[in-house]
Design a protein around this motif. Structure first.
Motif, PDB file in Angstrom:
ATOM      1  N   VAL A 116      41.499  21.577 -23.025  1.00  0.00           N
ATOM      2  CA  VAL A 116      41.125  20.169 -23.056  1.00  0.00           C
ATOM      3  C   VAL A 116      41.438  19.528 -21.713  1.00  0.00           C
ATOM      4  N   GLN A 117      40.749  18.423 -21.422  1.00  0.00           N
ATOM      5  CA  GLN A 117      41.120  17.541 -20.328  1.00  0.00           C
ATOM      6  C   GLN A 117      41.973  16.404 -20.884  1.00  0.00           C
ATOM      7  N   SER A 118      42.660  15.711 -19.973  1.00  0.00           N
ATOM      8  CA  SER A 118      43.498  14.603 -20.396  1.00  0.00           C
ATOM      9  C   SER A 118      43.319  13.426 -19.441  1.00  0.00           C
ATOM     10  N   SER A 119      43.708  12.246 -19.907  1.00  0.00           N
ATOM     11  CA  SER A 119      43.642  11.035 -19.092  1.00  0.00           C
ATOM     12  C   SER A 119      44.918  10.236 -19.254  1.00  0.00           C
ATOM     13  N   PHE A 120      45.212   9.429 -18.223  1.00  0.00           N
ATOM     14  CA  PHE A 120      46.347   8.513 -18.244  1.00  0.00           C
ATOM     15  C   PHE A 120      45.782   7.109 -18.213  1.00  0.00           C
ATOM     16  N   ALA A 121      45.880   6.400 -19.335  1.00  0.00           N
ATOM     17  CA  ALA A 121      45.227   5.103 -19.492  1.00  0.00           C
ATOM     18  C   ALA A 121      46.236   3.986 -19.246  1.00  0.00           C
ATOM     19  N   MET A 122      46.253   3.467 -18.022  1.00  0.00           N
ATOM     20  CA  MET A 122      47.170   2.402 -17.656  1.00  0.00           C
ATOM     21  C   MET A 122      46.434   1.199 -17.060  1.00  0.00           C
ATOM     22  N   THR A 123      45.561   1.420 -16.084  1.00  0.00           N
ATOM     23  CA  THR A 123      44.952   0.330 -15.321  1.00  0.00           C
ATOM     24  C   THR A 123      44.047  -0.540 -16.199  1.00  0.00           C
ATOM     25  N   LEU A 155      47.214   9.714 -22.632  1.00  0.00           N
ATOM     26  CA  LEU A 155      48.484   9.021 -22.555  1.00  0.00           C
ATOM     27  C   LEU A 155      48.159   7.562 -22.298  1.00  0.00           C
ATOM     28  N   LEU A 156      48.577   6.678 -23.199  1.00  0.00           N
ATOM     29  CA  LEU A 156      48.199   5.267 -23.161  1.00  0.00           C
ATOM     30  C   LEU A 156      49.436   4.394 -22.968  1.00  0.00           C
ATOM     31  N   ILE A 157      49.383   3.518 -21.967  1.00  0.00           N
ATOM     32  CA  ILE A 157      50.442   2.538 -21.762  1.00  0.00           C
ATOM     33  C   ILE A 157      50.013   1.222 -22.391  1.00  0.00           C
ATOM     34  N   ALA A 158      50.834   0.722 -23.329  1.00  0.00           N
ATOM     35  CA  ALA A 158      50.527  -0.529 -24.013  1.00  0.00           C
ATOM     36  C   ALA A 158      51.801  -1.365 -24.152  1.00  0.00           C
ATOM     37  N   PHE A 168      51.954   5.956 -25.548  1.00  0.00           N
ATOM     38  CA  PHE A 168      51.481   6.566 -26.779  1.00  0.00           C
ATOM     39  C   PHE A 168      50.545   7.732 -26.459  1.00  0.00           C
ATOM     40  N   LEU A 169      50.488   8.677 -27.376  1.00  0.00           N
ATOM     41  CA  LEU A 169      49.561   9.811 -27.280  1.00  0.00           C
ATOM     42  C   LEU A 169      48.477   9.652 -28.339  1.00  0.00           C
ATOM     43  N   PHE A 170      47.218   9.825 -27.932  1.00  0.00           N
ATOM     44  CA  PHE A 170      46.155   9.807 -28.934  1.00  0.00           C
ATOM     45  C   PHE A 170      45.051  10.781 -28.544  1.00  0.00           C
ATOM     46  N   HIS A 171      44.260  11.156 -29.547  1.00  0.00           N
ATOM     47  CA  HIS A 171      43.170  12.120 -29.377  1.00  0.00           C
ATOM     48  C   HIS A 171      41.831  11.384 -29.351  1.00  0.00           C
ATOM     49  N   ASP A 208      40.075  -1.282 -30.264  1.00  0.00           N
ATOM     50  CA  ASP A 208      39.814  -2.293 -31.285  1.00  0.00           C
ATOM     51  C   ASP A 208      40.386  -1.801 -32.610  1.00  0.00           C
ATOM     52  N   GLY A 209      41.718  -1.665 -32.630  1.00  0.00           N
ATOM     53  CA  GLY A 209      42.382  -1.232 -33.856  1.00  0.00           C
ATOM     54  C   GLY A 209      42.703   0.250 -33.897  1.00  0.00           C
ATOM     55  N   LEU A 210      42.823   0.901 -32.729  1.00  0.00           N
ATOM     56  CA  LEU A 210      43.260   2.307 -32.695  1.00  0.00           C
ATOM     57  C   LEU A 210      44.644   2.413 -33.339  1.00  0.00           C
ATOM     58  N   GLU A 211      44.783   3.292 -34.329  1.00  0.00           N
ATOM     59  CA  GLU A 211      46.058   3.467 -35.015  1.00  0.00           C
ATOM     60  C   GLU A 211      46.736   4.749 -34.549  1.00  0.00           C
ATOM     61  N   ILE A 212      47.998   4.609 -34.128  1.00  0.00           N
ATOM     62  CA  ILE A 212      48.759   5.726 -33.591  1.00  0.00           C
ATOM     63  C   ILE A 212      50.055   5.861 -34.380  1.00  0.00           C
ATOM     64  N   PRO A 213      50.330   7.038 -34.963  1.00  0.00           N
ATOM     65  CA  PRO A 213      51.559   7.207 -35.750  1.00  0.00           C
ATOM     66  C   PRO A 213      52.803   7.221 -34.864  1.00  0.00           C
ATOM     67  N   ASP A 214      53.941   6.909 -35.464  1.00  0.00           N
ATOM     68  CA  ASP A 214      55.208   6.856 -34.727  1.00  0.00           C
ATOM     69  C   ASP A 214      55.508   8.165 -34.004  1.00  0.00           C
ATOM     70  N   GLU A 215      55.120   9.286 -34.568  1.00  0.00           N
ATOM     71  CA  GLU A 215      55.429  10.589 -33.969  1.00  0.00           C
ATOM     72  C   GLU A 215      54.728  10.801 -32.623  1.00  0.00           C
ATOM     73  N   ASN A 216      53.726   9.954 -32.336  1.00  0.00           N
ATOM     74  CA  ASN A 216      52.998  10.087 -31.068  1.00  0.00           C
ATOM     75  C   ASN A 216      53.441   9.071 -30.027  1.00  0.00           C
ATOM     76  N   VAL A 217      54.625   8.509 -30.212  1.00  0.00           N
ATOM     77  CA  VAL A 217      55.263   7.734 -29.144  1.00  0.00           C
ATOM     78  C   VAL A 217      55.913   8.724 -28.179  1.00  0.00           C
ATOM     79  N   LEU A 218      55.628   8.589 -26.896  1.00  0.00           N
ATOM     80  CA  LEU A 218      56.202   9.470 -25.874  1.00  0.00           C
ATOM     81  C   LEU A 218      57.442   8.810 -25.303  1.00  0.00           C
ATOM     82  N   MET A 219      58.550   9.531 -25.253  1.00  0.00           N
ATOM     83  CA  MET A 219      59.880   8.987 -24.989  1.00  0.00           C
ATOM     84  C   MET A 219      60.213   8.011 -26.117  1.00  0.00           C
ATOM     85  N   GLY A 220      60.610   6.777 -25.792  1.00  0.00           N
ATOM     86  CA  GLY A 220      60.976   5.854 -26.854  1.00  0.00           C
ATOM     87  C   GLY A 220      60.248   4.535 -26.715  1.00  0.00           C
TER      88      GLY A 220
END
Length: 400
Positions: free
Chosen positions: A127-134, A176-179, A192-195, A224-236
């Motif tokens: 798979v490829q991956s992205s870092f979603a911050m900007t 990898l999503l920064i929110a 957060f981590l999401f697929h 618009d309402g992406l749901e991410i479970p607690d287990e997919n929090v990266l670090m804390g």
């Protein structure tokens, strides 16, 4: 003080060089080997990646236990430089951004379960991956201006907001999503981590850019309402800014490593041409004005190499190398542009055409002073270090 590479690292570097010279550079001359966005065609990439794996040159930055090469940061610097003597190089060896930076930070901070789920498929090249911050109206060089928000719900988080210029998003599966999770100045962000297959988000557009594109482009995306479970929090919760700093430190330096290789290749192409090109009864290489151009460009690349290696050494010693990375980022970005611009000038129309990859490099090089922190921001970082440290700014030891 020893500036020589350890023999075991130099041996790997030479194997990378041979692979680039014999297998990748020859591909650049045939337009059939490019996709519609001027990167290596996916079918060619798949074939070359298989050969890189067979040669034991795959994901050299990752631990051997995970199928990588186990290189130190100094070893990465030496080998990444050789990889990017071809414009196709880094992605073939699975050492291209943003996968490279994502792999490094996941290896450092993810739980073992997260590594198995989110990291290993990236290392394997599945798979490829992205870092979603900007963000369009918010963070770029300043992550604190994050407006995408994750709100707590039962068992997880619901994300709303918008990101843009997210490299590779059109093809990526792991993100990898920064929110923002609170309004705290230091602990208000979370990663957060999401697929890609999860509902609640979409790609608005693939943003057209000046230069050649990475696979998957640079996209604007909406949550618009992406749901991410607690287990997919990266670090804390609240560790997003810290994670960003951990990721971007090494990621900025790997850009420098690769850019040095591209700058070297541009000069190689120019040197080969000016050694035989005659004008007004004299070979170009024998003209003093031409010697001044290539000498200056080569010197600036070497200065960038020394700064990059200093930063790599500090990271290997356990330091954060913020000051050293900022210096390298500024100098190498300028050195890349200088070397490519010099090569294009000396090649003339040949350099401006697509008969060589120099025009490709020229369009690509302009981003170097912008990505992962604009040069102006890094100068500000250095000024703040100087103000705090005074004469200790110039100390010989490793810096945190």
């Amino acid at each position: 003080m020893d500036f020589a590479l350890p023999p075991e690292i130099d041996a790997i570097r030479m194997r990378v060089r041979d692979f680039v010279d014999t297998k990748l550079i020859p591909l650049e001359a045939d337009r059939a080997n490019y996709d519609e966005h001027e990167n290596i065609h996916p079918d060619v990439l798949k074939r070359m990646r298989a050969e890189a794996k067979a040669a034991g040159l795959w994901a050299l930055q990752m631990p051997k236990a995970r199928g990588g090469g186990g290189l130190s940061v100094v070893g990465m610097a030496a080998c990444y430089e050789e990889m990017n003597r071809s414009i196709f190089g880094p992605v073939v060896f699975n050492s291209a951004a943003p996968d490279d930076g994502n792999m490094i930070v996941l290896e450092k901070v993810a739980t073992e379960a997260q590594k198995a789920r989110w990291l290993q498929p990236i290392i394997d090249g599945d798979v490829q991956s992205s870092f979603a911050m900007t963000e369009p109206d918010g963070c770029g060089s300043d992550p604190s201006l994050t407006y995408t928000r994750a709100e707590k719900m039962q068992g997880g988080w619901r994300v709303t907001g918008r990101k843009h210029y997210i490299t590779g998003a059109g093809e990526s599966k792991h993100f990898l999503l920064i929110a923002r999770t609170s309004d705290d100045d230091r602990r208000g962000l979370t990663c957060f981590l999401f697929h890609a297959d999860q509902p609640g988000w979409r790609i608005i557009r693939r943003i057209p850019i000046m230069g050649p594109e990475e696979h998957g482009g640079h996209c604007e995306i909406e949550f618009d309402g992406l749901e991410i479970p607690d287990e997919n929090v990266l670090m804390g919760i609240g560790d997003g800014l810290k994670l960003t700093q951990i990721r971007l430190g090494t990621a900025r330096l790997t850009h420098c490593m690769r850019w040095l290789g591209m700058g070297r290749r541009a000069l190689e192409i120019a040197m080969e041409r000016i050694a035989v090109r005659e004008s007004f009864g004299q070979k170009l290489i024998d003209r003093e004005s031409v010697q001044g151009l290539v000498g200056q460009a080569a010197m600036e690349l070497e200065i960038g190499r020394l700064l990059t290696m200093k930063a790599a050494w500090v990271l290997d010693q356990g330091g954060f190398a913020r000051k050293e990375v900022s210096m390298a980022k500024i100098v190498v970005a300028d050195a890349l542009h200088k070397s490519v611009d010099t090569a294009l000038q000396l090649l003339g129309a040949r350099g401006y055409s697509k008969d060589t990859p120099v025009e490709w490099m020229y369009r690509y090089a302009r981003q170097a002073r912008l990505v992962d922190g604009a040069s102006e921001v890094h100068r500000m970082v250095l000024a703040n270090f100087l103000r705090r440290e005074g004469r200790d700014f110039f100390a010989w030891g490793a810096h945190g």
